[in-house]
Write an enzyme that holds these catalytic residues in place. Structure first.
Site, short mmCIF file in Angstrom:
data_model
loop_
_atom_site.label_atom_id
_atom_site.label_comp_id
_atom_site.label_asym_id
_atom_site.label_seq_id
_atom_site.Cartn_x
_atom_site.Cartn_y
_atom_site.Cartn_z
N ASP A 91 -0.87 0.61 3.03
CA ASP A 91 -0.79 -0.21 4.24
C ASP A 91 -2.14 -0.23 4.95
O ASP A 91 -2.57 -1.27 5.47
CB ASP A 91 0.28 0.33 5.22
CG ASP A 91 1.61 -0.40 5.07
OD1 ASP A 91 1.89 -0.92 3.97
OD2 ASP A 91 2.36 -0.47 6.07
N ASP B 299 -5.75 12.98 3.73
CA ASP B 299 -6.13 12.66 5.11
C ASP B 299 -7.59 12.21 5.16
O ASP B 299 -7.93 11.22 5.82
CB ASP B 299 -5.85 13.84 6.05
CG ASP B 299 -6.49 15.15 5.61
OD1 ASP B 299 -6.89 15.27 4.42
OD2 ASP B 299 -6.61 16.06 6.45
N TYR C 51 10.33 10.69 -1.97
CA TYR C 51 11.29 9.58 -1.88
C TYR C 51 12.59 9.91 -2.61
O TYR C 51 13.64 9.36 -2.29
CB TYR C 51 10.70 8.31 -2.50
CG TYR C 51 9.91 7.46 -1.53
CD1 TYR C 51 8.78 7.96 -0.89
CD2 TYR C 51 10.28 6.15 -1.26
CE1 TYR C 51 8.05 7.19 -0.02
CE2 TYR C 51 9.55 5.36 -0.39
CZ TYR C 51 8.44 5.87 0.23
OH TYR C 51 7.72 5.10 1.10
N ASP D 262 2.25 4.99 -0.16
CA ASP D 262 2.89 4.07 0.78
C ASP D 262 1.99 3.89 2.00
O ASP D 262 1.72 2.76 2.44
CB ASP D 262 4.25 4.64 1.19
CG ASP D 262 4.99 3.74 2.15
OD1 ASP D 262 5.00 2.51 1.93
OD2 ASP D 262 5.54 4.26 3.14
N LYS E 116 -2.74 16.58 -1.13
CA LYS E 116 -3.01 17.60 -0.11
C LYS E 116 -2.93 18.97 -0.79
O LYS E 116 -2.03 19.78 -0.50
CB LYS E 116 -2.00 17.48 1.04
CG LYS E 116 -2.27 16.31 1.97
CD LYS E 116 -3.42 16.55 2.94
CE LYS E 116 -3.03 17.54 4.03
NZ LYS E 116 -4.19 17.84 4.92
C1 IPM Z 1 6.75 -0.37 0.43
C2 IPM Z 1 7.79 -0.27 1.49
C3 IPM Z 1 8.98 0.48 0.93
C4 IPM Z 1 8.53 1.89 0.64
C5 IPM Z 1 10.24 0.46 1.80
C6 IPM Z 1 10.68 -0.94 2.13
C7 IPM Z 1 11.36 1.24 1.17
O1 IPM Z 1 7.26 0.29 2.63
O2 IPM Z 1 7.04 -0.91 -0.66
O3 IPM Z 1 5.61 0.05 0.68
O4 IPM Z 1 8.50 2.75 1.53
O5 IPM Z 1 8.19 2.15 -0.51
MG MG Z 2 5.16 0.62 2.57
#
Ligand code: IPM
Ligand code: MG
Length: 375
Positions: A260, A232, A143, A256, A199
């Site tokens: 999710d 993975d 990032y 990240d 990884k």
């Molecule tokens: C998160 C989001 C952020 C990230 C974006 C909005 C920059 O996806 O907080 O998970 O990638 O960190």
């Molecule tokens: Mg995210």
């Protein structure tokens, strides 16, 4: 004499403003009924800040965030800002807060509320009772790594299109050690198990990650169980048998993605809070920012459909991690559980059997009623 806590509220864009309005009701309740005293300031971040000031985060707002005991953020972004220059995109406001406040430990719990086990895309028996915590490194890795950019690939005539895009995955041992410590500390208060994901089979930064996490374990936390997994495989294991995990520690990008995936195990992204913590400040409290994991959801913004629970649970995390009010945090979490058990559902939680969803503000009201009932 109660302490006064300073809170900077940054509702941001899209549903951020709607869900934050419900959090403010909850904050008000804790002020009235539990004697907690907050001084609250509110400001802009993301697209709305760009509209007002031409930048997603002004220096003045940044300074307020640095000074606050805790920052509460809604969400940033929206289609209106898709074509802005990268440097002023709404997301840059959020990334600047994380970086300049040095919020290296991002805590993303994925808990499956019993009343919602049937909303998961996985079978009830796989997710019921699920309680895992992803600790994502938040201030380094790809990032922020340099060099980065898009430039002409001048000396490569064979490259059709003639350009190259570059990002850099870079971690120092110190950056790895500090987030590993955060994960081990948290594990000690939970199931005492940490699984580290990288990884190491293809990335040198992954080899360093594995070695440094192991070092922190062997030298400082030998009593905590530590395992390592390729990220993975970790993604696969998260959907295969998520209950095998207690605390997962991983880098910024893998965190990240994996968070999710973990979110969906619980039924809805509208349920998941997060805390981003830095090192303790002079007053002993960590620099801290709390935000729901979900985004600004422009497709439903302004319609009263958004689920405020993730943002409300983020405030519960603030009570626990910034204000040392664990009992109040527990109370708020139990109130959310009660409201769900009693059947209140926002639109994102409508199952195949249908029903009438409650609005954003009605969900907030029900949580206040549950707080009254439980207190
Ligand atoms: C998160 C989001 C952020 C990230 C974006 C909005 C920059 O996806 O907080 O998970 O990638 O960190
Ligand atoms: Mg995210």
């Amino acid at each position: 004499m109660s302490d006064q806590f300073s809170l900077l509220i940054l509702p941001g864009d899209g549903i951020g403003t709607e869900v934050m309005a419900e959090v403010r009701k909850v904050i008000g309740w804790f002020g009235d009924k539990r004697g907690l005293s907050f001084s609250i300031d509110e400001d802009l971040v993301g697209g709305c800040a760009y509209d007002a000031h031409g930048t997603p985060l002004t220096d003045a707002t940044m300074a307020k965030a640095q000074a606050a005991d805790a920052v509460l953020l809604g969400a940033v972004g929206g289609p209106a800002y898709d074509n802005l220059d990268f440097s002023v995109k709404p997301e840059r406001g959020l990334l600047r807060l994380r970086k300049e406040m040095d919020l290296f430990a991002n805590l993303r719990p994925a808990q499956c509320f019993d009343a919602l086990a049937d909303f998961s895309s996985l079978k009830r028996e796989v997710v019921a009772g699920l309680d895992i915590l992803i600790v994502r490194e938040l201030t380094s890795g790809v990032y922020f790594g340099e060099p980065r950019g898009i430039h002409a690939d001048d000396n490569n005539p064979d490259n059709e299109g003639g350009r190259v895009g570059v990002n850099t995955q870079r971690y120092t041992s110190g950056e790895i050690r500090r987030v590993a410590r955060a994960a081990f500390e948290l594990a000690k208060k939970r199931g005492n198990r940490v699984c580290s994901m990288e990884k190491a089979n293809v990335m040198e930064s992954g080899i360093l990650w594995r070695e440094e996490v192991q070092w922190v374990h062997d030298n400082e936390y030998p009593e905590v169980e530590l395992t390592h997994m390729y990220a993975d495989n970790g993604a696969m294991q998260l959907v295969r048998r998520p209950s095998q995990f207690d605390v997962i520690v991983t880098d910024n990008l893998f965190g990240d993605i994996l968070s999710d995936a973990a979110a969906m195990l619980t039924g809805s992204l509208g349920m998941l809070p997060s805390a981003s913590l830095g090192a303790p400040a002079a007053n002993g409290r960590p620099k801290a920012l709390y935000e729901p994991v979900h985004g600004s959801a422009p497709d439903i913004a302004g319609q009263g459909k958004a689920n405020p629970i993730a943002c409300i649970l983020s405030f519960a995390m603030a009570l626990r991690y910034s204000f040392d009010k664990g009992a109040d945090a527990d109370l708020l979490e139990r109130a959310v559980e009660k409201v769900l058990a009693d059947g209140a559902r926002t639109a994102d939680l409508m199952g195949p059997e249908g029903g009438t969803p409650v609005s954003t503000s009605e969900m907030g009201d029900r949580i206040l009623q549950a707080l009254d009932a439980l207190a």
